[in-house]
Design a protein around this motif. Sequence first.
Motif, PDB file in Angstrom:
ATOM      1  N   ILE A 133      69.679  28.928 -11.037  1.00 32.47           N
ATOM      2  CA  ILE A 133      68.688  29.994 -10.849  1.00 32.47           C
ATOM      3  C   ILE A 133      67.475  29.723 -11.728  1.00 32.47           C
ATOM      4  O   ILE A 133      67.599  29.536 -12.939  1.00 32.47           O
ATOM      5  N   ASP A 134      66.292  29.694 -11.126  1.00 28.96           N
ATOM      6  CA  ASP A 134      65.055  29.487 -11.868  1.00 28.96           C
ATOM      7  C   ASP A 134      64.763  30.705 -12.735  1.00 28.96           C
ATOM      8  O   ASP A 134      65.017  31.838 -12.331  1.00 28.96           O
ATOM      9  N   ARG A 135      64.212  30.470 -13.914  1.00 28.50           N
ATOM     10  CA  ARG A 135      63.941  31.587 -14.835  1.00 28.50           C
ATOM     11  C   ARG A 135      62.987  32.608 -14.226  1.00 28.50           C
ATOM     12  O   ARG A 135      63.037  33.789 -14.572  1.00 28.50           O
ATOM     13  N   ASN A 136      62.119  32.173 -13.316  1.00 31.80           N
ATOM     14  CA  ASN A 136      61.192  33.104 -12.672  1.00 31.80           C
ATOM     15  C   ASN A 136      61.895  34.075 -11.736  1.00 31.80           C
ATOM     16  O   ASN A 136      61.287  35.061 -11.308  1.00 31.80           O
ATOM     17  N   ARG A 137      63.170  33.780 -11.444  1.00 30.95           N
ATOM     18  CA  ARG A 137      63.948  34.663 -10.574  1.00 30.95           C
ATOM     19  C   ARG A 137      64.884  35.551 -11.393  1.00 30.95           C
ATOM     20  O   ARG A 137      65.827  36.127 -10.871  1.00 30.95           O
ATOM     21  N   ILE A 138      64.610  35.631 -12.704  1.00 33.28           N
ATOM     22  CA  ILE A 138      65.439  36.437 -13.613  1.00 33.28           C
ATOM     23  C   ILE A 138      64.639  37.614 -14.137  1.00 33.28           C
ATOM     24  O   ILE A 138      63.498  37.461 -14.578  1.00 33.28           O
ATOM     25  N   LEU A 139      65.217  38.792 -14.093  1.00 29.82           N
ATOM     26  CA  LEU A 139      64.646  39.992 -14.699  1.00 29.82           C
ATOM     27  C   LEU A 139      65.575  40.419 -15.829  1.00 29.82           C
ATOM     28  O   LEU A 139      66.792  40.435 -15.662  1.00 29.82           O
ATOM     29  N   ALA A 140      65.007  40.726 -16.985  1.00 29.51           N
ATOM     30  CA  ALA A 140      65.806  41.168 -18.124  1.00 29.51           C
ATOM     31  C   ALA A 140      65.249  42.477 -18.666  1.00 29.51           C
ATOM     32  O   ALA A 140      64.041  42.686 -18.707  1.00 29.51           O
ATOM     33  N   ILE A 141      66.156  43.360 -19.065  1.00 31.94           N
ATOM     34  CA  ILE A 141      65.762  44.650 -19.632  1.00 31.94           C
ATOM     35  C   ILE A 141      66.498  44.850 -20.962  1.00 31.94           C
ATOM     36  O   ILE A 141      67.722  44.692 -21.024  1.00 31.94           O
ATOM     37  N   GLY A 142      65.756  45.198 -22.012  1.00 28.31           N
ATOM     38  CA  GLY A 142      66.378  45.422 -23.313  1.00 28.31           C
ATOM     39  C   GLY A 142      65.561  46.386 -24.154  1.00 28.31           C
ATOM     40  O   GLY A 142      64.487  46.833 -23.745  1.00 28.31           O
ATOM     41  N   ASN A 143      66.069  46.679 -25.361  1.00 29.35           N
ATOM     42  CA  ASN A 143      65.393  47.691 -26.183  1.00 29.35           C
ATOM     43  C   ASN A 143      65.314  47.376 -27.665  1.00 29.35           C
ATOM     44  O   ASN A 143      64.729  48.144 -28.420  1.00 29.35           O
ATOM     45  N   TYR A 144      65.908  46.231 -28.115  1.00 30.24           N
ATOM     46  CA  TYR A 144      65.906  46.036 -29.566  1.00 30.24           C
ATOM     47  C   TYR A 144      65.598  44.581 -29.914  1.00 30.24           C
ATOM     48  O   TYR A 144      65.446  43.722 -29.046  1.00 30.24           O
ATOM     49  N   TYR A 145      65.513  44.303 -31.208  1.00 29.35           N
ATOM     50  CA  TYR A 145      65.082  42.988 -31.674  1.00 29.35           C
ATOM     51  C   TYR A 145      65.972  41.859 -31.157  1.00 29.35           C
ATOM     52  O   TYR A 145      65.483  40.758 -30.902  1.00 29.35           O
ATOM     53  N   ASN A 146      67.275  42.114 -31.006  1.00 27.40           N
ATOM     54  CA  ASN A 146      68.167  41.072 -30.503  1.00 27.40           C
ATOM     55  C   ASN A 146      67.985  40.822 -29.008  1.00 27.40           C
ATOM     56  O   ASN A 146      68.619  39.923 -28.446  1.00 27.40           O
ATOM     57  N   ASP A 147      67.109  41.590 -28.361  1.00 27.16           N
ATOM     58  CA  ASP A 147      66.802  41.373 -26.943  1.00 27.16           C
ATOM     59  C   ASP A 147      65.531  40.550 -26.732  1.00 27.16           C
ATOM     60  O   ASP A 147      65.251  40.122 -25.606  1.00 27.16           O
ATOM     61  N   ILE A 148      64.756  40.321 -27.780  1.00 25.40           N
ATOM     62  CA  ILE A 148      63.451  39.671 -27.618  1.00 25.40           C
ATOM     63  C   ILE A 148      63.574  38.292 -26.976  1.00 25.40           C
ATOM     64  O   ILE A 148      62.818  37.947 -26.059  1.00 25.40           O
TER      65      ILE A 148
ATOM     66  N   ASN B  92      62.068  53.405 -25.505  1.00 25.95           N
ATOM     67  CA  ASN B  92      62.644  53.710 -26.811  1.00 25.95           C
ATOM     68  C   ASN B  92      62.743  52.471 -27.707  1.00 25.95           C
ATOM     69  O   ASN B  92      63.395  52.500 -28.749  1.00 25.95           O
ATOM     70  N   SER B  93      62.079  51.392 -27.321  1.00 25.44           N
ATOM     71  CA  SER B  93      62.084  50.154 -28.100  1.00 25.44           C
ATOM     72  C   SER B  93      61.094  50.228 -29.263  1.00 25.44           C
ATOM     73  O   SER B  93      60.060  50.891 -29.156  1.00 25.44           O
ATOM     74  N   PRO B  94      61.362  49.488 -30.348  1.00 28.12           N
ATOM     75  CA  PRO B  94      60.345  49.332 -31.398  1.00 28.12           C
ATOM     76  C   PRO B  94      59.116  48.627 -30.812  1.00 28.12           C
ATOM     77  O   PRO B  94      59.209  47.905 -29.816  1.00 28.12           O
ATOM     78  N   GLU B  95      57.982  48.793 -31.459  1.00 24.19           N
ATOM     79  CA  GLU B  95      56.722  48.260 -30.930  1.00 24.19           C
ATOM     80  C   GLU B  95      56.758  46.741 -30.752  1.00 24.19           C
ATOM     81  O   GLU B  95      56.223  46.207 -29.772  1.00 24.19           O
ATOM     82  N   LEU B  96      57.397  46.023 -31.679  1.00 23.43           N
ATOM     83  CA  LEU B  96      57.458  44.568 -31.576  1.00 23.43           C
ATOM     84  C   LEU B  96      58.194  44.133 -30.318  1.00 23.43           C
ATOM     85  O   LEU B  96      57.832  43.128 -29.688  1.00 23.43           O
ATOM     86  N   VAL B  97      59.224  44.870 -29.945  1.00 21.51           N
ATOM     87  CA  VAL B  97      59.974  44.544 -28.725  1.00 21.51           C
ATOM     88  C   VAL B  97      59.097  44.774 -27.502  1.00 21.51           C
ATOM     89  O   VAL B  97      59.070  43.956 -26.569  1.00 21.51           O
ATOM     90  N   LYS B  98      58.360  45.866 -27.498  1.00 19.62           N
ATOM     91  CA  LYS B  98      57.456  46.139 -26.372  1.00 19.62           C
ATOM     92  C   LYS B  98      56.397  45.050 -26.244  1.00 19.62           C
ATOM     93  O   LYS B  98      56.054  44.632 -25.133  1.00 19.62           O
ATOM     94  N   GLN B  99      55.898  44.571 -27.372  1.00 23.55           N
ATOM     95  CA  GLN B  99      54.878  43.530 -27.355  1.00 23.55           C
ATOM     96  C   GLN B  99      55.431  42.209 -26.825  1.00 23.55           C
ATOM     97  O   GLN B  99      54.684  41.383 -26.295  1.00 23.55           O
ATOM     98  N   SER B 100      56.727  42.010 -26.957  1.00 21.64           N
ATOM     99  CA  SER B 100      57.364  40.777 -26.493  1.00 21.64           C
ATOM    100  C   SER B 100      57.696  40.818 -25.009  1.00 21.64           C
ATOM    101  O   SER B 100      58.083  39.793 -24.438  1.00 21.64           O
ATOM    102  N   ALA B 101      57.572  41.972 -24.391  1.00 22.05           N
ATOM    103  CA  ALA B 101      57.934  42.153 -22.984  1.00 22.05           C
ATOM    104  C   ALA B 101      56.713  42.063 -22.078  1.00 22.05           C
ATOM    105  O   ALA B 101      55.568  42.150 -22.528  1.00 22.05           O
ATOM    106  N   ASP B 102      56.981  41.904 -20.784  1.00 25.81           N
ATOM    107  CA  ASP B 102      55.907  41.874 -19.784  1.00 25.81           C
ATOM    108  C   ASP B 102      55.563  43.273 -19.292  1.00 25.81           C
ATOM    109  O   ASP B 102      54.479  43.509 -18.758  1.00 25.81           O
ATOM    110  N   ALA B 103      56.518  44.203 -19.434  1.00 23.44           N
ATOM    111  CA  ALA B 103      56.315  45.571 -18.958  1.00 23.44           C
ATOM    112  C   ALA B 103      57.206  46.498 -19.760  1.00 23.44           C
ATOM    113  O   ALA B 103      58.139  46.069 -20.442  1.00 23.44           O
TER     114      ALA B 103
END
Length: 263
Positions: free
Chosen positions: A205-220, A234-245
Amino acid sequence: MALNYDLIALDVDGTLLTDEHVLTDAVREAVREAAAKGAQIVLCSGRGPGGVLPVMKELELAGTLISHNGAATVSSYDHAVVHQYEMTPEYLAPYIAYCKENGVHFDLNTAFEMMVERMTPEAEVMYARFHAKPAEYDFTKGLPAGLLKFTVFGSKEQMDIVQADWEQWPARLQSIRSGDFFIDVQHADANKGKALRQLALSLGIDRNRILAIGNYYNDISMLEFAGLGIAMDNSPELVKQSADAVTLSNHEDGVAAALRKYV
């Protein structure tokens, strides 16, 4: 209608579940709908397999799960360990000594076992919430083989102090904040992103076909690897900044909202 993603990686605590560790009907239905349409659902948790399998059962799903923050990838069908990152036992000695000197509760984990030196009423309540059943172990006799994760538990204030102290230590092992009340110590290469990459390669599976959802530093690492990484509100700001949405919080069925919008 074709799905936009072939693999959906979901963190468990603070993401899939509410803070009360409840899987809501809306989230369950959205996840099951995506699975029914062909998406592979992979739960990616800081919990051990024993704490993730009941959540998979509640979802009425089966397959591969990534546990211990990526240190162990396990099949839910036969509980076989597909891959794991083991720690060098000697590297753990200063962490154990620190906890004993400072009265910090800790546990040690192999893929399927959790061991504690002693159990307190507070810790017993905490473990029950995560479907964990630790066994008491005499660590003066030496450490068992196959260790994947060393976890400390305490108040947020206590964990802030521990985190600050350990960040000054040589990085032979990594320590990562997996929740306000938890810090995990693991092999330097163990993380959700690398485990997800390895699984995707094995599945073709190509990484572009993967969706991931998380909320904490260990999810970055997982959010950054996926084609689309989504942080909970409900994520810390750094986690939100590391996400696409960013989606709604775990108390607003954020996983369901994200799956319906993007998948």
